[in-house]
Enzyme design. Structure first.
Site, PDB file in Angstrom:
ATOM      1  N   SER A  94       0.531  -0.918   0.067  1.00 23.35           N
ATOM      2  CA  SER A  94      -0.144  -0.284   0.327  1.00 23.35           C
ATOM      3  C   SER A  94       1.086   1.253   0.115  1.00 23.35           C
ATOM      4  O   SER A  94       1.474   1.397  -0.686  1.00 23.35           O
ATOM      5  CB  SER A  94      -1.007  -0.042   1.435  1.00 23.35           C
ATOM      6  OG  SER A  94      -2.764   1.046   0.987  1.00 23.35           O
ATOM      7  N   ASP A 214     -10.493  -5.213  -4.596  1.00 20.89           N
ATOM      8  CA  ASP A 214      -9.724  -4.569  -3.823  1.00 20.89           C
ATOM      9  C   ASP A 214     -10.457  -2.725  -4.355  1.00 20.89           C
ATOM     10  O   ASP A 214     -10.445  -2.164  -5.128  1.00 20.89           O
ATOM     11  CB  ASP A 214      -8.503  -3.809  -4.253  1.00 20.89           C
ATOM     12  CG  ASP A 214      -7.510  -2.915  -2.590  1.00 20.89           C
ATOM     13  OD1 ASP A 214      -8.509  -2.015  -1.859  1.00 20.89           O
ATOM     14  OD2 ASP A 214      -6.252  -3.303  -3.075  1.00 20.89           O
ATOM     15  N   HIS A 241      -7.857  -5.936  -0.289  1.00 24.45           N
ATOM     16  CA  HIS A 241      -6.877  -4.563   0.071  1.00 24.45           C
ATOM     17  C   HIS A 241      -6.073  -4.937   1.167  1.00 24.45           C
ATOM     18  O   HIS A 241      -4.593  -5.374   0.742  1.00 24.45           O
ATOM     19  CB  HIS A 241      -6.973  -2.844   0.089  1.00 24.45           C
ATOM     20  CG  HIS A 241      -5.990  -2.206   0.646  1.00 24.45           C
ATOM     21  ND1 HIS A 241      -5.580  -2.062  -0.736  1.00 24.45           N
ATOM     22  CD2 HIS A 241      -4.975  -1.836   1.501  1.00 24.45           C
ATOM     23  CE1 HIS A 241      -4.550  -1.380  -0.495  1.00 24.45           C
ATOM     24  NE2 HIS A 241      -4.274  -0.603   1.252  1.00 24.45           N
TER      25      HIS A 241
END
Length: 263
Positions: A94, A214, A241
């Site tokens: 991320s 996601d 995610h």
């Protein structure tokens, strides 16, 4: 836990295992424990695993100034150097994927190869809407944000399999353990993040992993990231995610197969 002083920050980091260096960089609102603790044992037979907490997370303390991608990258590199783990393979998740991409581009002598999970090159109107909502909920309703993180972080089928007790306990854990003010600073960075000028200069072998379900950082961002890195491989996991929590063994296997294969 180890600590290293760098540029006005006391950076906390963990070191486990033996062998060549492997640096794991966590995402927004997380830290080196919450993202990686349950995976480290699968990497330590082959690598010396370094897990830094960057500013706003875990045990790292700083002067609470505005965060930049360069600042966080320098903290990660300081931990890796202090651990004697240079050069290293680099795994970023991320926001951590953006930091990893920056390091690979700006400091290629440090990095053998990179794995980027659920990353972006730059934001768009949808991401901006999301992070503005996160910022507002950190100020006004942290329980609502914890619920939103579960709702958008996991794939629908995975979360539907949880009991109400699991959901309630996880929300309480997020409320108690999160460094909320630090997360707010990281969210402000997410709102302005743009690494497009760096990714095209990455020369190391790269694996980019997107997440099909996601709803935080849709997989189109990961595909665009892969397309921006010369020669990068791209794969998708059928997860939300929070892939390291939803399908940890699959993520580890993809990462190890790539890092241990001739590139």
């Amino acid at each position: 836990m180890h600590y290293i002083e760098t540029a006005g920050a006391t950076v906390a980091y963990r070191v486990d295992g033996q062998g060549p260096g492997l640096v794991l960089i966590h995402g927004t609102g997380a830290d080196s424990q919450t993202n990686w603790d349950h995976l480290v044992g699968q990497f330590t037979p082959d690598w010396t695993v370094v897990r830094p907490d960057y500013s706003g997370s875990g045990g790292t303390q700083d002067q609470e100034e505005e965060l930049t991608i360069g600042m966080l990258a320098n903290q990660v590199m300081a931990a890796a150097n202090a651990a004697g783990a240079v050069p290293y393979d680099l795994v970023g998740y991320s926001l951590g994927a953006c930091i990893a991409a920056y390091i690979a581009a700006e400091h290629p002598e440090q990095v053998r190869s990179i794995v980027l999970l659920a990353g972006v090159t730059s934001g768009d109107s949808r991401l901006r809407l999301q992070f503005e909502l996160w910022r507002d909920l950190i100020r006004t309703d942290r329980r609502a944000l914890a619920r939103l993180v579960l709702l958008t972080g996991f794939s629908p089928d995975f979360l539907a399999g949880w009991s109400q007790q699991q959901i309630d306990e996880t929300i309480e854990m997020i409320l108690v353990t999160n460094r909320w003010e630090g997360m707010a600073r990281q969210v402000e960075l997410d709102l302005t993040l743009d690494i497009r000028q760096y990714v095209s200069r990455i020369t190391q072998p790269a694996l980019v992993i997107g997440c099909t379900h996601d709803h935080m950082v849709p997989s189109a961002h990961a595909r665009a990231l892969a397309a921006s890195i010369p020669g990068a491989r791209y794969v998708e996991m059928a997860t939300g995610h929070l892939a390291p929590l939803e399908r940890p063994d699959e993520f580890v296997q993809l990462t190890k197969d790539f890092l241990l294969s001739p590139n």
